[in-house]
Design an enzyme around this catalytic site. Structure first.
Site, PDB file in Angstrom:
ATOM      1  N   ASP A  43       0.812  -1.209   0.043  1.00  0.00           N
ATOM      2  CA  ASP A  43       0.091   0.028  -0.070  1.00  0.00           C
ATOM      3  C   ASP A  43       0.775   1.074  -0.008  1.00  0.00           C
ATOM      4  O   ASP A  43       0.610   2.306  -0.637  1.00  0.00           O
ATOM      5  CB  ASP A  43      -0.861   0.040   1.194  1.00  0.00           C
ATOM      6  CG  ASP A  43      -1.906  -0.926   1.192  1.00  0.00           C
ATOM      7  OD1 ASP A  43      -2.050  -1.802   0.221  1.00  0.00           O
ATOM      8  OD2 ASP A  43      -2.739  -1.325   2.154  1.00  0.00           O
ATOM      9  N   ARG A 103      19.405 -20.512  -1.545  1.00  0.00           N
ATOM     10  CA  ARG A 103      17.662 -20.472  -1.593  1.00  0.00           C
ATOM     11  C   ARG A 103      17.166 -20.320  -3.374  1.00  0.00           C
ATOM     12  O   ARG A 103      16.349 -20.634  -3.676  1.00  0.00           O
ATOM     13  CB  ARG A 103      17.216 -19.200  -1.032  1.00  0.00           C
ATOM     14  CG  ARG A 103      17.440 -17.822  -1.072  1.00  0.00           C
ATOM     15  CD  ARG A 103      16.846 -17.141  -0.140  1.00  0.00           C
ATOM     16  NE  ARG A 103      17.156 -17.201   1.266  1.00  0.00           N
ATOM     17  CZ  ARG A 103      16.640 -16.649   2.493  1.00  0.00           C
ATOM     18  NH1 ARG A 103      15.954 -15.643   2.214  1.00  0.00           N
ATOM     19  NH2 ARG A 103      17.186 -16.954   3.457  1.00  0.00           N
TER      20      ARG A 103
END
Length: 220
Positions: A43, A103
């Site tokens: 937002d 990762r």
């Protein structure tokens, strides 16, 4: 704050905003869940952009390879792989990567497996050593309830996830031979290359999830 090519940006998470993810990186579609809070929707980024702020690095979205397929959330159970000894196998019961890889490489390898689903196998001695049953009892119980975790013999774990047990047993045997020899010719693993015991085992299914969104609002 973080630095991107010498420019300082204020980072803002939007990992749970599917439309924003797809806007900046179409690969991050609805097939990939998120470890982020449902409130992490970007937002602040949207409001800043509306008044003319520049956005930087929005296409850079980091994935994490071992997450709960029922929710997309990070597994604390995965600390067994990170800090001790565990195997990652695919639906066919075969290893497909060095379990200690970074990762991003792990995530890429996992996405290329059948159904983009992988499975982590931990031997009971590691469960006991790390006190997983006690320290993350709530997560273990939740995973049982969600049907993403099994404990028992190798045969029982394989049957629970519909993995061919003969292949899984051969995978464990092959890995144990490598561990005993101190060399992993299949994937080059060197970190904590240790044999798995005879069980019982803990096994849980896992998927790749969006973990961290790297971009944000450019500031001076």
């Amino acid at each position: 704050y973080t630095a991107h090519n010498g420019v300082i940006i204020a980072t803002g998470g939007f990992g749970s905003n599917l439309e924003m993810r797809k806007q900046y990186n179409p690969m991050m579609d609805e097939k990939i869940l998120s470890t982020n809070s449902v409130g992490s929707t970007g937002d602040g980024i949207t409001m800043a952009e509306a008044i003319g702020a520049n956005l930087v690095g929005m296409e850079y979205i980091q994935l994490y390879p071992v997450n709960n397929p029922a929710t997309g959330n990070y597994y604390f159970l995965d600390y067994a792989r990170l800090t001790a000894n565990a195997l990652l196998v695919n639906k066919e019961g075969q290893r497909f990567v060095d379990e200690k890889e970074t990762r991003d490489n792990l995530s890429e390898a996992a996405l290329n497996q059948t159904g983009a689903m992988i499975y982590e196998l931990i031997e009971q001695s590691v469960v006991d050593e790390m006190q997983l049953d006690e320290t993350i009892e709530a997560e273990v119980q939740r995973c049982y309830d969600q049907g993403v975790l099994a404990m028992g013999t190798l045969e029982e774990c394989a049957a629970f996830f519909d993995i061919p047990v003969k292949t899984l047993q051969a995978t464990v045997d092959r890995y144990n031979q490598y561990a005993a020899a101190g060399q992993d010719p299949d994937f080059g693993r060197t970190d904590q290359l240790q044999p798995l015991g005879e069980g019982p085992y803990m096994m849980f299914s896992a998927v790749v999830s969006v973990h961290h969104t790297m971009g944000g609002v450019q500031i001076d």
